[in-house]
Design a protein around this motif. Structure first.
Motif, short mmCIF file in Angstrom:
data_model
loop_
_atom_site.label_atom_id
_atom_site.label_comp_id
_atom_site.label_asym_id
_atom_site.label_seq_id
_atom_site.Cartn_x
_atom_site.Cartn_y
_atom_site.Cartn_z
N LEU A 45 42.95 42.82 99.62
CA LEU A 45 42.05 43.47 98.67
C LEU A 45 42.57 43.32 97.24
O LEU A 45 43.77 43.09 97.04
N LYS A 46 41.67 43.48 96.29
CA LYS A 46 42.05 43.61 94.89
C LYS A 46 42.00 45.09 94.54
O LYS A 46 41.36 45.88 95.23
N GLN A 88 39.09 47.76 95.18
CA GLN A 88 38.25 47.37 96.31
C GLN A 88 38.54 48.27 97.51
O GLN A 88 39.60 48.89 97.61
N THR A 89 37.57 48.34 98.43
CA THR A 89 37.71 49.19 99.61
C THR A 89 37.40 48.40 100.87
O THR A 89 36.75 47.36 100.83
N ARG A 90 37.88 48.93 101.98
CA ARG A 90 37.58 48.34 103.30
C ARG A 90 37.64 49.47 104.33
O ARG A 90 38.60 50.24 104.35
N VAL A 118 47.43 44.17 98.64
CA VAL A 118 46.66 44.32 97.40
C VAL A 118 47.20 43.30 96.40
O VAL A 118 48.39 43.31 96.07
#
Length: 209
Positions: A70-71, A74-76, A129
């Motif tokens: 992720l950056k 951002q979410t997941r 990240v």
């Protein structure tokens, strides 16, 4: 000696004893040819096949992803199948947070997200990240009383910024802004600080003429 049919199938009687077809043939009490004549259409002597017990299917708990990139900001959302999650946890709240399976990236680094199930089993997802919050510019030159705007990227929407102002210049944007507006107050040089995502401190050098 003779053969007869009962509810369990054909059997052989001899000397007051009852034999199954297979045991009668194996013990040579009766031969296959004689048996074939006694029982119509007999070509193969077999005992009924015993049903094999079925093994219960055990489903293994699985997590929807074991590696995620992720950056910042951002979410997941991670999910677990074939199991019930008791708790979610992260190895570093400064890099990424997790709540009900939703991972939020804060700043550059690598963390391990753990899903602990009600049966004690643990499932893992490693999150990398790749970026940190940053400003579009790190220096400003302003005249007294003037303003300028700097873009902020990588900010998590629901985490407010914290501004550290000085007597030379100050930030006049709202706490949840991604456009940082700076106002020059008096001549001099100063460094304004902005805490982003609760973890990163960004610096903006301002020179007021």
């Amino acid at each position: 000696m003779y053969s007869a049919y009962n509810p369990c199938g054909y059997c052989v009687y001899k000397d007051g004893k009852v034999y199954s077809i297979k045991s009668a043939v194996d013990s040579k009490i009766i031969d296959v040819e004689t048996l074939a004549k006694a029982i119509p259409n007999t070509t193969k002597i077999e005992e009924p096949t015993k049903p094999q017990p079925t093994k219960p299917v055990v489903k293994t708990p699985k997590i929807s992803a074991t590696k995620v990139t992720l950056k910042s900001a951002q979410t997941r959302t991670l999910k677990v199948t074939n199991g019930t999650v008791k708790t979610w946890s992260t190895s570093s709240k400064k890099i990424a947070t997790v709540s009900k399976g939703k991972v939020v990236a804060l700043t550059k680094g690598r963390v391990r997200i753990t899903a602990t199930l009600t049966n004690g089993k643990k499932l893992y997802c490693y999150v990398t990240v790749t970026t940190s919050p940053k400003l579009s510019r790190t220096t400003l030159n302003l005249k007294k009383g003037k303003t300028a705007t700097v873009k902020l990227t990588g900010k998590v929407a629901n985490i407010n910024n914290k501004y550290y102002n000085t007597k030379v210049a100050k930030i006049v944007s709202k706490a949840n802004a991604t456009s940082i507006k700076v106002k020059a107050l008096k001549k001099g040089t100063t460094t304004l600080k902005i805490r982003v995502n609760g973890v990163n401190v960004l610096r903006l050098k301002v020179k007021v003429k």
